[in-house]
Scaffold this motif. Structure first.
Motif, mmCIF file in Angstrom:
data_model
loop_
_atom_site.group_PDB
_atom_site.id
_atom_site.type_symbol
_atom_site.label_atom_id
_atom_site.label_comp_id
_atom_site.label_asym_id
_atom_site.label_seq_id
_atom_site.Cartn_x
_atom_site.Cartn_y
_atom_site.Cartn_z
ATOM 1 N N GLY A 115 4.372 -17.134 3.164
ATOM 2 C CA GLY A 115 3.134 -17.805 2.614
ATOM 3 C C GLY A 115 1.927 -16.774 2.142
ATOM 4 N N GLN A 116 2.305 -15.682 2.333
ATOM 5 C CA GLN A 116 1.393 -14.443 1.972
ATOM 6 C C GLN A 116 0.930 -14.557 0.451
ATOM 7 N N ASP A 117 -0.571 -13.934 0.483
ATOM 8 C CA ASP A 117 -0.949 -13.715 -0.934
ATOM 9 C C ASP A 117 -0.477 -12.214 -1.133
ATOM 10 N N SER A 118 -0.205 -11.429 -0.210
ATOM 11 C CA SER A 118 -0.323 -9.950 -0.515
ATOM 12 C C SER A 118 0.359 -9.307 0.696
ATOM 13 N N VAL A 119 0.879 -8.233 0.314
ATOM 14 C CA VAL A 119 1.366 -7.387 1.580
ATOM 15 C C VAL A 119 0.998 -5.679 1.130
ATOM 16 N N HIS A 120 1.242 -5.051 2.067
ATOM 17 C CA HIS A 120 0.672 -3.455 1.618
ATOM 18 C C HIS A 120 1.812 -2.826 2.411
ATOM 19 N N ALA A 121 1.862 -1.464 1.727
ATOM 20 C CA ALA A 121 2.647 -0.463 2.244
ATOM 21 C C ALA A 121 2.384 0.882 1.967
ATOM 22 N N GLY A 122 2.864 2.011 2.307
ATOM 23 C CA GLY A 122 2.290 3.362 2.182
ATOM 24 C C GLY A 122 3.440 4.326 2.017
ATOM 25 N N TRP A 123 3.264 5.381 1.109
ATOM 26 C CA TRP A 123 4.197 6.491 1.212
ATOM 27 C C TRP A 123 3.561 7.814 0.976
ATOM 28 N N PHE A 124 4.206 8.548 1.911
ATOM 29 C CA PHE A 124 3.659 10.080 1.901
ATOM 30 C C PHE A 124 3.945 10.732 0.584
ATOM 31 N N TYR A 125 3.004 11.555 0.215
ATOM 32 C CA TYR A 125 2.802 12.360 -0.864
ATOM 33 C C TYR A 125 3.963 12.877 -1.480
ATOM 34 N N ASP A 126 4.876 13.476 -0.463
ATOM 35 C CA ASP A 126 6.188 13.861 -0.711
ATOM 36 C C ASP A 126 7.259 13.277 -0.832
ATOM 37 N N ASN A 127 7.318 11.937 -1.014
ATOM 38 C CA ASN A 127 8.250 10.960 -0.994
ATOM 39 C C ASN A 127 8.086 10.018 -1.923
ATOM 40 N N PRO A 128 7.915 10.436 -3.336
ATOM 41 C CA PRO A 128 7.708 9.787 -4.661
ATOM 42 C C PRO A 128 8.741 8.766 -4.901
ATOM 43 N N ALA A 129 9.903 8.748 -4.300
ATOM 44 C CA ALA A 129 10.889 7.927 -4.519
ATOM 45 C C ALA A 129 10.428 6.493 -3.881
ATOM 46 N N SER A 130 9.775 6.589 -2.831
ATOM 47 C CA SER A 130 9.410 5.426 -2.125
ATOM 48 C C SER A 130 8.061 4.878 -3.037
ATOM 49 N N GLY A 131 7.027 5.589 -3.530
ATOM 50 C CA GLY A 131 6.259 5.253 -4.506
ATOM 51 C C GLY A 131 6.698 4.480 -5.574
ATOM 52 N N SER A 132 8.036 4.956 -6.101
ATOM 53 C CA SER A 132 8.627 4.373 -7.224
ATOM 54 C C SER A 132 9.226 3.135 -6.850
ATOM 55 N N VAL A 133 9.673 2.666 -5.643
ATOM 56 C CA VAL A 133 10.338 1.495 -5.207
ATOM 57 C C VAL A 133 9.218 0.450 -5.177
ATOM 58 N N LEU A 134 8.032 0.750 -4.724
ATOM 59 C CA LEU A 134 6.835 0.216 -4.621
ATOM 60 C C LEU A 134 6.333 -0.218 -6.031
#
Length: 174
Positions: A115-134
């Motif tokens: 029942g969450q309205d939001s979740v958050h995550a982070g990605w290190f600047y040198d891991n753009p693949a993780s940023g793409s997933v998000l």
């Protein structure tokens, strides 16, 4: 703890038989350095300690391949200021869409079952693949900051991402 399923994956609670796989994949510096909390080197003792911790509101899942049960990595939700979610995969499984599939299923769980309205995550600047997933999930940039990385032994620039239920549903409908 529940079991979550997707097209190619099963997300299940970790068990003692996973310790060796955890240690093998997380002992790879390229994997550990993309996480905030994993030390390097990583040993079976570290994996045992992790599995022995009380849940304290955390949801931790092994990412396993549906077809053969192969341990690919882990994902989970950690309480704090809302839920933070994270994931990691062994290096041989990078670039195959498993992270996106696991993150999608975990976000669905957070919104539908917790029942969450939001979740958050982070990605290190040198891991753009993780940023793409998000970004594929519909997450939006929510600021950047320096964040400690145990494996690197230093603070690293981390991009914080916010995923709201509305953005997640909108992205899936598109």
């Amino acid at each position: 703890m529940c079991i979550l399923e997707s097209e190619r994956l099963i997300l299940r609670p970790p068990r003692p038989s996973d310790i060796e796989s955890m240690a093998v994949w997380l002992s790879d510096y390229d994997v550990a350095r993309m996480t905030a909390r994993v030390p390097h080197p990583y040993s079976e003792d570290d994996a045992e300690d992790f599995l022995a911790r009380p849940p304290d509101g955390r949801y931790v899942f092994v990412i396993a391949r549906r077809q053969d049960g192969l341990f690919l990595g882990m994902t989970g939700l950690r309480p704090g200021d809302g839920y933070e979610f994270g994931y990691w995969l062994g290096k041989p499984f990078w670039g195959l869409g498993y992270a996106t599939e696991a993150a999608y299923r975990l976000a669905s769980f957070a919104f539908e079952e917790l029942g969450q309205d939001s979740v958050h995550a982070g990605w290190f600047y040198d891991n753009p693949a993780s940023g793409s997933v998000l970004a594929k999930l519909g997450a939006r940039h929510n600021g950047s900051r320096m964040r400690d990385c145990k494996a690197r032994g230093m603070a690293v620039l981390c991009h914080d991402m916010l995923l709201t239920r509305a953005d997640f549903l909108r992205k899936q409908a598109a």
